[in-house]
Design a protein around this motif. Structure first.
Motif, PDB file in Angstrom:
ATOM      1  N   TRP A   6      15.097   3.724 -38.227  1.00  0.00           N
ATOM      2  CA  TRP A   6      14.463   3.805 -39.544  1.00  0.00           C
ATOM      3  C   TRP A   6      15.023   2.740 -40.493  1.00  0.00           C
ATOM      4  O   TRP A   6      15.169   2.967 -41.684  1.00  0.00           O
ATOM      5  N   LEU A  16       7.908   8.756 -42.783  1.00  0.00           N
ATOM      6  CA  LEU A  16       7.388   9.584 -43.870  1.00  0.00           C
ATOM      7  C   LEU A  16       6.064  10.229 -43.475  1.00  0.00           C
ATOM      8  O   LEU A  16       5.870  11.432 -43.675  1.00  0.00           O
ATOM      9  N   VAL A 145      13.395  11.569 -46.192  1.00  0.00           N
ATOM     10  CA  VAL A 145      13.268  10.434 -45.270  1.00  0.00           C
ATOM     11  C   VAL A 145      14.279   9.345 -45.627  1.00  0.00           C
ATOM     12  O   VAL A 145      14.923   8.751 -44.745  1.00  0.00           O
TER      13      VAL A 145
END
Length: 539
Positions: A6, A16, A145
């Motif tokens: 990520w 997300l 996130v």
């Protein structure tokens, strides 16, 4: 160094959209399943594969759980707690697009074909291509996130500081997830010998006015409390109206005095709480009849900055006594004009006084049985149960009627503020400086996050015992609702909220500013944490 899953804006966007697609409306099966899915995602990170006991699920209530993920550096004690919630509000307002509410990419494209249905501000944002629409994009799955990306990078790069990711259910209703997490935070602190340095939330930034281009960081979170009232009159037949007094009549006097009352507004650090309003007022009759309504209830919303529950109850009681006096004068005047005998004068009493009276009259065993009977009804939430307990006690103690019974209904969010903390000021200064230098982003500080947040349950400070008034006057206290005030007071580290920019939380047009979410804020928060690692602040 391992490849980051990520570590890029595109990767964060994909994560997300996946996380948003996991439907997690409060009090649904999706909310119960959600933390297991986050756990599975984080379990793919090398650090958590090697340290699986640092990634845990914990019980909250009603089958719901919260998740903790601890990255612990071998030689570090200082710890930043990354806080988020994963529940969302419902999606009925999306209408025929409801099935796409949790599909941000698809929803955003579909809205382009129906842009004329949107308000002007939302339409302009949609056409700009800068926003991603969907339930939970802004409030607040992007915060989660971002924290997942941070803890992955910290572990891969072996940052010399500890990060504890905490994500919880139920922030949108009663914050049962965060209230349950307080004790676990203390347990983890002892188990891993952690020193909590900062409680860092990732709630989104709210624009302050149309066209606002500023980005905000929040060095505190506004409080919220619900002083409430049970109105108990005297029943009669509609054909003999002056042989009784209706609860709606009594309620009208208090509600007029509570609504927009400046006595219940606070000012601190140049900011002002919204005025109090009525959240609910209703008759407690369950069916239609020609008997007059003699029991009613009202919930009033009051925001807090410095005041505690005891101070609010004192003001509420003063307002209620003024309302009762006006009600009695108006009622007796009507009785005089129509040669009727008044049925009594409306009195004001706190729930704790009613409880004491009922206990002396019937004994503690019967009173507890009454409460247990109310709690057995699974159709009623904590607010309804609060009123039903007070109402059932009043039915057994009608010698106290007519009356206004003052009580508190859940939830209660104490205000929290760290604007004078040295570390927080350094963090705010860092984000201001770097935001302008790296992204030409004007950053402003707000002292109280006005969206209400789970930060209310850490860094609790009350020089007196204001919380005991809340405990004594909350009918469901200790049964279906409680707040760990003592434990909260042990979580003494400053609070800060740094999250992505978005608009229209809880609306059909909820949306997230993509550059803010995927490019700017993660970089600023990462840099801020590294600044903390390299800066020694006096405790």
């Amino acid at each position: 160094m391992e490849q980051l899953r990520w570590g890029t804006p595109d990767a964060l966007r994909r994560l997300l959209c996946e996380v948003v697609s996991w439907k997690s409306m409060t009090l649904t099966e999706g909310e119960r399943e959600f933390p297991s899915k986050v756990q599975a995602k984080l379990a793919e990170v090398t650090y958590f594969r090697e340290n699986p006991n640092h990634l845990e699920l914990h019980d909250a209530d009603l089958g719901r759980r919260f998740l903790t993920a601890l990255y612990k550096h071998p030689s570090a004690k200082e710890t930043i707690v990354l806080i988020s919630h994963f529940d969302t509000v419902n999606t009925e307002e999306y209408g025929d697009l409801e099935e796409y509410a949790y599909q941000p990419e698809e929803l955003t494209q579909l809205l382009l074909t129906r842009k004329n249905e949107l308000p002007e501000d939302a339409r302009n944002d949609l056409q700009s291509g800068e926003y991603l629409f969907g339930r939970g994009t802004m409030d607040m799955k992007m915060g989660l996130v971002m924290h997942m990306g941070l803890i992955e990078k910290a572990a891969a790069e072996e940052w010399p500081i500890n990060l504890l990711l905490l994500t919880v259910p139920d922030e949108e209703v009663n914050s049962s997830g965060m209230r349950a997490a307080v004790t676990k935070l203390l347990e983890l602190k002892d188990e891993h010998q952690l020193t909590y340095k900062l409680f860092l939330n990732g709630e989104p930034v709210f624009t302050q006015e149309p066209g606002d281009k500023n980005y905000y960081v929040y060095s505190g979170s506004i409080g919220k409390i619900m002083p409430s009232a049970l109105f108990y009159g005297k029943e009669t037949h509609v054909g003999e109206p002056l042989s009784g007094i209706t609860a709606p009549y009594i309620a009208s006097f208090l509600t007029q005095r509570m609504e927009w009352n400046p006595m219940l507004q606070e000012r601190d650090l140049g900011e002002t709480t919204p005025l109090p309003v009525t959240l609910q007022q209703k008759d407690l009759k369950l069916e239609y009849s020609v008997q007059t309504p003699y029991r009613a209830s009202a919930l009033y919303n009051v925001f807090l900055m410095k005041r505690n529950a005891d101070e609010i109850m004192r003001i509420f009681e003063k307002v209620a006594k003024s309302a009762a006096e006006a009600c009695n004068e108006a009622y007796k005047r009507v009785c005089r004009e129509l040669s009727a005998e008044p049925v009594g004068s409306v009195r004001v009493l706190r729930y704790e006084d009613l409880l004491k009276h009922a206990t002396q009259k019937f004994g503690e065993k019967k009173v507890e049985a009454i409460k247990a009977g109310i709690h057995a009804n699974r159709e009623w939430d904590d607010r309804e149960k609060s009123f039903r307990i007070a109402d059932t006690l009043m039915i057994q103690c009608q010698e106290l009627a007519p009356a206004i019974v003052l009580l508190f209904a859940p939830p209660y969010y104490p205000a929290v503020n760290s604007s004078e903390d040295e570390l927080v000021n350094q963090c705010v200064d860092y984000v201001k400086k770097e935001g302008l230098a790296k992204f030409d982003l004007p950053v402003r500080q707000i002292h109280y996050f006005n969206g209400i947040s789970d930060l209310s349950y850490v860094n609790y400070r009350d020089e007196g015992e204001g919380w005991t008034t809340f405990q004594a006057n909350t009918p469901v206290w200790g049964s279906s609702y409680s707040i760990p005030f003592t434990e909260m007071a042990q979580l003494q580290a400053p609070v800060l909220n740094v999250g992505p920019l978005g608009k229209d939380a809880h609306k059909r047009t909820e949306r997230l500013h993509m550059k803010s979410a995927f490019e700017e804020v993660p970089v600023l928060v990462e840099g801020m944490i590294k600044m903390i690692m390299n800066t020694k602040i006096k405790d």
